[in-house]
Design an enzyme around this catalytic site. Structure first.
Site, mmCIF file in Angstrom:
data_model
loop_
_atom_site.group_PDB
_atom_site.id
_atom_site.type_symbol
_atom_site.label_atom_id
_atom_site.label_comp_id
_atom_site.label_asym_id
_atom_site.label_seq_id
_atom_site.Cartn_x
_atom_site.Cartn_y
_atom_site.Cartn_z
ATOM 1 N N LYS A 66 -21.919 2.546 -2.220
ATOM 2 C CA LYS A 66 -21.268 2.258 -3.504
ATOM 3 C C LYS A 66 -21.610 0.833 -3.896
ATOM 4 C CE LYS A 66 -16.721 1.458 -4.309
ATOM 5 N NZ LYS A 66 -15.308 1.758 -4.612
ATOM 6 N N ARG A 109 -10.006 7.856 -4.424
ATOM 7 C CA ARG A 109 -10.188 7.743 -2.964
ATOM 8 C C ARG A 109 -9.234 6.722 -2.371
ATOM 9 N NH1 ARG A 109 -11.419 2.300 -1.968
ATOM 10 N NH2 ARG A 109 -13.564 1.969 -1.316
ATOM 11 N N ASN A 158 7.282 -5.707 -9.691
ATOM 12 C CA ASN A 158 5.965 -6.263 -10.001
ATOM 13 C C ASN A 158 6.092 -7.747 -10.316
ATOM 14 O OD1 ASN A 158 3.142 -5.850 -10.245
ATOM 15 N ND2 ASN A 158 3.336 -6.103 -12.458
ATOM 16 N N SER A 198 -3.171 -7.684 -6.508
ATOM 17 C CA SER A 198 -4.256 -8.631 -6.183
ATOM 18 C C SER A 198 -3.654 -9.975 -5.793
ATOM 19 C CB SER A 198 -5.200 -8.775 -7.377
ATOM 20 O OG SER A 198 -4.448 -9.018 -8.553
ATOM 21 N N GLY A 219 -3.670 -3.287 -1.431
ATOM 22 C CA GLY A 219 -4.297 -4.233 -2.359
ATOM 23 C C GLY A 219 -5.257 -5.206 -1.710
ATOM 24 N N THR A 220 -5.028 -5.555 -0.436
ATOM 25 C CA THR A 220 -5.836 -6.597 0.203
ATOM 26 C C THR A 220 -7.134 -6.014 0.731
ATOM 27 O OG1 THR A 220 -3.878 -7.875 0.742
ATOM 28 C CG2 THR A 220 -5.840 -8.327 2.044
ATOM 29 N N ASP A 221 -8.222 -6.346 0.037
ATOM 30 C CA ASP A 221 -9.530 -5.809 0.419
ATOM 31 C C ASP A 221 -10.584 -6.907 0.475
ATOM 32 O OD1 ASP A 221 -9.630 -6.368 -2.244
ATOM 33 O OD2 ASP A 221 -10.359 -4.398 -2.879
ATOM 34 N N LYS A 225 -6.755 -12.508 0.046
ATOM 35 C CA LYS A 225 -5.653 -11.762 -0.578
ATOM 36 C C LYS A 225 -4.578 -11.508 0.478
ATOM 37 C CE LYS A 225 -8.268 -9.109 -4.011
ATOM 38 N NZ LYS A 225 -8.638 -7.722 -4.350
ATOM 39 N N GLY A 291 -4.884 -0.310 4.361
ATOM 40 C CA GLY A 291 -5.980 0.430 3.699
ATOM 41 C C GLY A 291 -6.957 -0.532 3.048
HETATM 42 P P1 NAD Z 1 -4.849 -4.742 -11.760
HETATM 43 O O1 NAD Z 1 -5.545 -5.988 -12.170
HETATM 44 O O2 NAD Z 1 -4.764 -3.610 -12.716
HETATM 45 O O3 NAD Z 1 -3.354 -5.095 -11.277
HETATM 46 C C1 NAD Z 1 -3.114 -6.210 -10.452
HETATM 47 C C2 NAD Z 1 -1.729 -6.121 -9.840
HETATM 48 O O4 NAD Z 1 -1.532 -7.274 -9.021
HETATM 49 C C3 NAD Z 1 -0.606 -6.146 -10.876
HETATM 50 O O5 NAD Z 1 0.475 -5.389 -10.389
HETATM 51 C C4 NAD Z 1 -0.264 -7.629 -10.948
HETATM 52 O O6 NAD Z 1 1.037 -7.872 -11.449
HETATM 53 C C5 NAD Z 1 -0.377 -7.986 -9.480
HETATM 54 N N1 NAD Z 1 -0.557 -9.413 -9.253
HETATM 55 C C6 NAD Z 1 -1.456 -10.221 -9.851
HETATM 56 N N2 NAD Z 1 -1.290 -11.494 -9.407
HETATM 57 C C7 NAD Z 1 -0.256 -11.461 -8.508
HETATM 58 C C8 NAD Z 1 0.384 -12.444 -7.711
HETATM 59 N N3 NAD Z 1 0.013 -13.718 -7.747
HETATM 60 N N4 NAD Z 1 1.386 -12.050 -6.885
HETATM 61 C C9 NAD Z 1 1.776 -10.743 -6.830
HETATM 62 N N5 NAD Z 1 1.199 -9.767 -7.587
HETATM 63 C C10 NAD Z 1 0.200 -10.132 -8.413
HETATM 64 O O7 NAD Z 1 -5.562 -4.307 -10.409
HETATM 65 P P2 NAD Z 1 -5.679 -2.844 -9.785
HETATM 66 O O8 NAD Z 1 -6.921 -2.199 -10.272
HETATM 67 O O9 NAD Z 1 -4.387 -2.132 -9.900
HETATM 68 O O10 NAD Z 1 -5.957 -3.224 -8.240
HETATM 69 C C11 NAD Z 1 -4.925 -3.787 -7.466
HETATM 70 C C12 NAD Z 1 -5.528 -4.324 -6.184
HETATM 71 O O11 NAD Z 1 -6.049 -3.270 -5.395
HETATM 72 C C13 NAD Z 1 -6.700 -5.305 -6.400
HETATM 73 O O12 NAD Z 1 -6.538 -6.400 -5.524
HETATM 74 C C14 NAD Z 1 -7.913 -4.480 -5.999
HETATM 75 O O13 NAD Z 1 -8.986 -5.271 -5.554
HETATM 76 C C15 NAD Z 1 -7.322 -3.638 -4.891
HETATM 77 N N6 NAD Z 1 -8.063 -2.424 -4.556
HETATM 78 C C16 NAD Z 1 -8.106 -2.058 -3.253
HETATM 79 C C17 NAD Z 1 -8.791 -0.898 -2.888
HETATM 80 C C18 NAD Z 1 -8.824 -0.464 -1.454
HETATM 81 O O14 NAD Z 1 -9.570 0.461 -1.116
HETATM 82 N N7 NAD Z 1 -8.023 -1.039 -0.598
HETATM 83 C C19 NAD Z 1 -9.449 -0.144 -3.871
HETATM 84 C C20 NAD Z 1 -9.341 -0.520 -5.205
HETATM 85 C C21 NAD Z 1 -8.631 -1.668 -5.554
#
Ligand code: NAD
Length: 320
Positions: A66, A109, A158, A198, A219-221, A225, A291
């Site tokens: 990917k 996924r 949030n 994020s 969220g932590t990837d 983060k 995850g």
């Molecule tokens: P998004 O930009 O749509 O949403 C971001 C989220 O993080 C919101 O809820 C926002 O309020 C919150 N946020 C932002 N700054 C913050 C802070 N300082 N403290 C607490 N919360 C905060 O992003 P998304 O597309 O929903 O993705 C969310 C996260 O998931 C991203 O970090 C992304 O990289 C990660 N992600 C992980 C995987 C995985 O496989 N683990 C896959 C896709 C995305």
């Protein structure tokens, strides 16, 4: 080779087929039938990130990558900031077999990964789902989780309260009550918690979590983060998609750096799926799934999309 456009994915891969593909992938990883190659991730400047997640599943005869990243300027152009494409190759010949739109597949996924953890690790009597995060991914996470347990209510917190509308509307659409709560109230009620933000610093603290909770940290990837306090990982039994990613780019990076958790205390969820680890051992145990997102997940759902698109005639055949 076949092309499956982004616009076709929604009509092809649903939550259940993503769940099945990701569960089988985690199981193959734990049997060492499948492995991920090292992740490449580069900062391109001006907030742009680009990277490659790839792997080989010998059992499923799948090889792929990917290619994707984050482009903060896209939204001003009316395009999604996260952009990705999955390329699949014949593992015997190396010939390119398919190019598949990867944006919706990434959400499916990722939601499938947390829902696999909920299916295998949460208490079967779980009633309240807690969501930390209300961004793009949160709706997919919530919907996939609702399929795994008989949840009666969703509570959410949030960091940006003004972003809650999308998640609350999706919960209403699913027919469940929704409540926006403090983190204290979220932890006091929730049986299962998904974190999908994020965030650069911990929001969810050890003291928020009551015994018996299952937490999926999604969220932590990447390095830097963080969603939960490291002490929570020290208290919980920790599972992950892949240990190498968990301790380097996942939520466990912080607990490991602080010496609170070691890599050998983290269990691949595939071991639970395969029955070589018993999973949850009591109704009081706190379980935590880290995850991190592996390339093999992307390859598995993209392969499923190609199979379904070829079967229903929506795949486009081109000669390279
Ligand atoms: P998004 O930009 O749509 O949403 C971001 C989220 O993080 C919101 O809820 C926002 O309020 C919150 N946020 C932002 N700054 C913050 C802070 N300082 N403290 C607490 N919360 C905060 O992003 P998304 O597309 O929903 O993705 C969310 C996260 O998931 C991203 O970090 C992304 O990289 C990660 N992600 C992980 C995987 C995985 O496989 N683990 C896959 C896709 C995305």
């Amino acid at each position: 080779m076949w092309i499956v456009p982004e616009s076709a994915i929604g009509g092809l891969v649903d939550d259940q087929s993503a769940f099945d593909a990701v569960e089988a992938t985690f199981a193959a990883m734990a049997r060492e039938d499948a492995y991920n190659f090292p992740v490449v991730r580069e900062a391109l400047g001006e907030g742009r990130q680009y990277g490659f997640k790839s792997g080989l599943d010998r059992a499923g005869a799948q090889l792929g990558v990917k290619a994707g990243g984050y482009f903060p300027g896209n939204s001003a152009k009316g395009i999604i900031n996260h952009q990705s494409t999955v390329f699949l190759f014949d593992p015997d010949t190396g010939i390119l077999q398919a190019a598949v739109g990867g944006n919706l597949l990434t959400a499916l996924r990722t939601a499938a990964a947390s829902s696999v953890s909920i299916a295998h690790l949460s208490r079967p009597d779980s009633k309240v789902l807690g969501m930390v995060g209300a961004g793009h991914q949160s709706v997919f996470q919530m919907r996939a989780a609702l399929r795994q347990r008989k949840f009666e209510k969703v509570v959410a917190w949030n960091y940006h309260p003004d972003m809650m509308d999308r998640l609350s509307a999706a919960v209403a659409e699913a027919g469940l009550p929704f409540e926006e709560v403090s983190l204290e109230h979220l932890g006091a009620q929730a049986d299962v918690i998904i974190t999908i933000t994020s965030s650069p610093a911990a929001s969810l603290m050890d003291a928020h979590i009551r015994p018996g909770t299952h937490i999926a940290c999604m969220g932590t990837d990447t390095i830097g983060k963080q969603e939960v306090e490291p002490a929570l990982l020290a208290r919980a039994t920790v599972f992950t998609d892949e240990v190498a990613q968990s301790i380097s780019i996942g939520e466990a990076q912080h607990a490991v750096a602080e010496g609170l958790v070691t890599a050998d205390a983290i269990t691949p969820i595939g071991a639970v799926i395969n029955g070589t680890h018993k999973g949850r051992s009591s109704a009081e145990e706190v379980t935590l799934f880290d995850g991190t997102g592996v390339g093999l997940q992307d390859i598995a759902v993209a392969s499923k999309a190609v199979d379904l698109a070829r079967a229903n005639g929506s795949a486009i055949e081109v000669a390279l």
